[in-house]
Design a protein around this motif. Structure first.
Motif, PDB file in Angstrom:
ATOM      1  N   MET A  27       0.727  -1.108  -0.010  1.00 43.50           N
ATOM      2  CA  MET A  27       0.063  -0.126   0.188  1.00 43.50           C
ATOM      3  C   MET A  27       0.845   1.286   0.050  1.00 43.50           C
ATOM      4  N   GLY A  28       1.796   1.260   0.915  1.00 47.63           N
ATOM      5  CA  GLY A  28       2.731   2.364   1.078  1.00 47.63           C
ATOM      6  C   GLY A  28       2.057   3.937   0.875  1.00 47.63           C
ATOM      7  N   ALA A  29       3.130   4.517  -0.208  1.00 47.64           N
ATOM      8  CA  ALA A  29       2.822   6.034  -0.120  1.00 47.64           C
ATOM      9  C   ALA A  29       1.151   6.312  -0.718  1.00 47.64           C
ATOM     10  N   SER A  30       0.656   5.113  -1.421  1.00 47.04           N
ATOM     11  CA  SER A  30      -0.534   5.237  -1.945  1.00 47.04           C
ATOM     12  C   SER A  30      -1.765   5.490  -0.917  1.00 47.04           C
ATOM     13  N   ALA A  31      -1.458   5.259   0.316  1.00 45.75           N
ATOM     14  CA  ALA A  31      -2.505   5.430   1.239  1.00 45.75           C
ATOM     15  C   ALA A  31      -3.117   6.664   1.280  1.00 45.75           C
ATOM     16  N   LYS A  32      -2.392   7.749   0.609  1.00 45.92           N
ATOM     17  CA  LYS A  32      -2.598   9.084   0.887  1.00 45.92           C
ATOM     18  C   LYS A  32      -3.948   9.386  -0.021  1.00 45.92           C
ATOM     19  N   TYR A  33      -4.281   8.633  -0.908  1.00 42.54           N
ATOM     20  CA  TYR A  33      -5.371   8.843  -1.726  1.00 42.54           C
ATOM     21  C   TYR A  33      -6.681   8.653  -1.133  1.00 42.54           C
ATOM     22  N   LEU A  34      -6.808   7.675  -0.194  1.00 37.29           N
ATOM     23  CA  LEU A  34      -8.087   7.615   0.505  1.00 37.29           C
ATOM     24  C   LEU A  34      -7.873   7.402   2.163  1.00 37.29           C
ATOM     25  N   PRO A  35      -8.959   7.818   2.718  1.00 30.49           N
ATOM     26  CA  PRO A  35      -8.981   7.648   4.390  1.00 30.49           C
ATOM     27  C   PRO A  35      -8.411   6.325   4.488  1.00 30.49           C
ATOM     28  N   ARG A  36      -7.739   5.988   5.680  1.00 25.24           N
ATOM     29  CA  ARG A  36      -7.177   4.782   6.053  1.00 25.24           C
ATOM     30  C   ARG A  36      -8.131   3.782   6.441  1.00 25.24           C
ATOM     31  N   ASP A  37      -9.148   4.182   7.061  1.00 24.93           N
ATOM     32  CA  ASP A  37     -10.437   3.461   7.617  1.00 24.93           C
ATOM     33  C   ASP A  37     -10.926   2.820   6.310  1.00 24.93           C
ATOM     34  N   THR A  38     -11.193   3.708   5.144  1.00 26.15           N
ATOM     35  CA  THR A  38     -11.693   3.207   3.940  1.00 26.15           C
ATOM     36  C   THR A  38     -10.781   2.156   3.309  1.00 26.15           C
ATOM     37  N   VAL A  39      -9.507   2.133   3.288  1.00 26.24           N
ATOM     38  CA  VAL A  39      -8.858   1.360   2.693  1.00 26.24           C
ATOM     39  C   VAL A  39      -8.436  -0.037   3.621  1.00 26.24           C
ATOM     40  N   ARG A  40      -8.763   0.011   4.935  1.00 27.05           N
ATOM     41  CA  ARG A  40      -8.733  -0.754   5.874  1.00 27.05           C
ATOM     42  C   ARG A  40     -10.165  -1.911   5.566  1.00 27.05           C
ATOM     43  N   THR A  41     -11.003  -1.237   5.321  1.00 24.21           N
ATOM     44  CA  THR A  41     -12.632  -1.939   5.143  1.00 24.21           C
ATOM     45  C   THR A  41     -12.303  -2.555   3.677  1.00 24.21           C
ATOM     46  N   LEU A  42     -11.766  -1.899   2.599  1.00 24.78           N
ATOM     47  CA  LEU A  42     -11.896  -2.271   1.518  1.00 24.78           C
ATOM     48  C   LEU A  42     -10.708  -3.754   1.187  1.00 24.78           C
ATOM     49  N   SER A  43      -9.513  -3.703   2.243  1.00 28.25           N
ATOM     50  CA  SER A  43      -8.780  -4.629   1.968  1.00 28.25           C
ATOM     51  C   SER A  43      -9.100  -5.916   2.947  1.00 28.25           C
ATOM     52  N   ARG A  44     -10.278  -5.838   3.459  1.00 29.28           N
ATOM     53  CA  ARG A  44     -10.847  -7.040   4.018  1.00 29.28           C
ATOM     54  C   ARG A  44     -10.754  -8.254   3.171  1.00 29.28           C
ATOM     55  N   ARG A  45     -10.157  -9.445   3.501  1.00 32.03           N
ATOM     56  CA  ARG A  45     -10.326 -10.689   2.900  1.00 32.03           C
ATOM     57  C   ARG A  45     -11.347 -11.532   3.451  1.00 32.03           C
ATOM     58  N   SER A  46     -11.478 -12.718   2.390  1.00 34.59           N
ATOM     59  CA  SER A  46     -12.616 -13.572   2.781  1.00 34.59           C
ATOM     60  C   SER A  46     -12.383 -14.876   2.252  1.00 34.59           C
ATOM     61  N   ASP A  47     -12.514 -15.852   2.929  1.00 35.77           N
ATOM     62  CA  ASP A  47     -12.408 -17.394   2.481  1.00 35.77           C
ATOM     63  C   ASP A  47     -13.715 -17.809   1.733  1.00 35.77           C
TER      64      ASP A  47
END
Length: 297
Positions: A1-21
């Protein structure tokens, strides 16, 4: 993710990064289910139309297997790590000739050096634009199996060929085993001919053409200035394009380069979030438009 995190709020990124079996299992079942359905169609109603349609469907899903293996290579197809590694290697990569471990090393280098001289994918995009005649010849070579055999011969001779690194293997054994299983099951069911006609032939033809289309769309004629929003391209895809060219949200490529640890099934939400926060992404309305730009040389 790195520097790209500046484009979206971290909470949004954390939610979208959720993985699912559950999502990983569904997508794996779906890609194989479409292949099986195409085989059944061609077996029950064997005629030139159904054979050609099945070749296109199977080739597009072999591409889909490569897309899902790509997610597994990033560690995001399944939440459970060992399942992610096993499915990515044995159920998605090996059957079409991929090797997830080798691909992971190659592909992460592409992310690190995107559109720079050290990008292993640069030879696939740097040649564009070309003439319309040149582009037609490239796709003709794909659809007639010439590209497939050129890449395979290059790998045997240990020579450098653009695009060859994506097919490098640490061992041919997984591919041999999985293809033996596919052939054995089809032969046991009394339909051995399906393997050469509706597995190998799509892999040698339609898969290669779709892969070229994807390579062109993702990075041809994009910037080389390190801007993650413009060094890759997102291409809008209608339902027909999603069936035959761009399954499993692979058309959202700017989003993937900006947040490479977001699973593919979250790309639509990621696209919407990024569009709200940043309107300068490289986006084209269709694959047809991308090919027009790529053949304007």
């Amino acid at each position: 993710m790195g520097a790209s995190a500046k484009y979206l709020p971290r909470d949004t990124v954390r939610t979208l990064s959720r993985r699912s079996d559950v999502w990983g299992a569904w997508l794996t079942l779906h890609v194989w289910g479409v292949i099986f359905a195409a085989w059944v169609m061609a077996i029950l109603w064997t005629n030139p139309f159904t054979i050609i349609l099945a070749i296109m469907l199977v080739g597009s899903r072999q591409h889909g297997m490569a897309i899902l293996m790509h997610d597994a290579a990033h560690g995001v197809l399944f939440k459970t790590r060992w399942v992610n590694e096993f499915v990515g290697q044995w159920l998605l990569g090996a059957p079409y000739g991929g090797d997830m471990q080798s691909y992971r090393h190659y592909h992460l280098k592409h992310h690190r050096y995107t559109q720079s001289e050290d990008d292993p994918d640069l030879p696939l995009s740097a040649k564009f634009p070309v003439s319309k005649a040149s582009l037609r010849r490239k796709f003709w070579r794909d659809l007639t199996g010439q590209t497939f055999f050129r890449l395979r011969m290059a790998s045997r001779k240990d020579t450098t060929e653009p695009g060859m690194e994506a097919f490098q293997k640490s061992s041919p054994v997984p591919t041999l085993i999985t293809n033996a299983v596919i052939f054995g099951v089809l032969a046991a069911l009394g339909h051995w001919w399906v393997y050469p006609v509706l597995w190998l032939l799509p892999l040698m033809t339609w898969f290669m053409a779709v892969l070229r289309n994807r390579n062109i769309a993702e990075h041809a004629l994009t910037t080389t200035d390190g801007n993650v929003l413009t060094q890759a391209r997102t291409t809008h895809a209608n339902w027909l394009a999603r069936v035959f060219l761009a399954p499993y949200w692979v058309n959202y490529h700017v989003e993937h380069h900006a947040y490479m640890y977001v699973p593919c099934w979250q790309y639509r939400g990621l696209h919407k979030a990024m569009a709200e926060h940043h309107g300068d992404m490289e986006i084209q309305p269709s694959y047809r438009r991308v090919l027009q730009l790529a053949s304007a040389g």
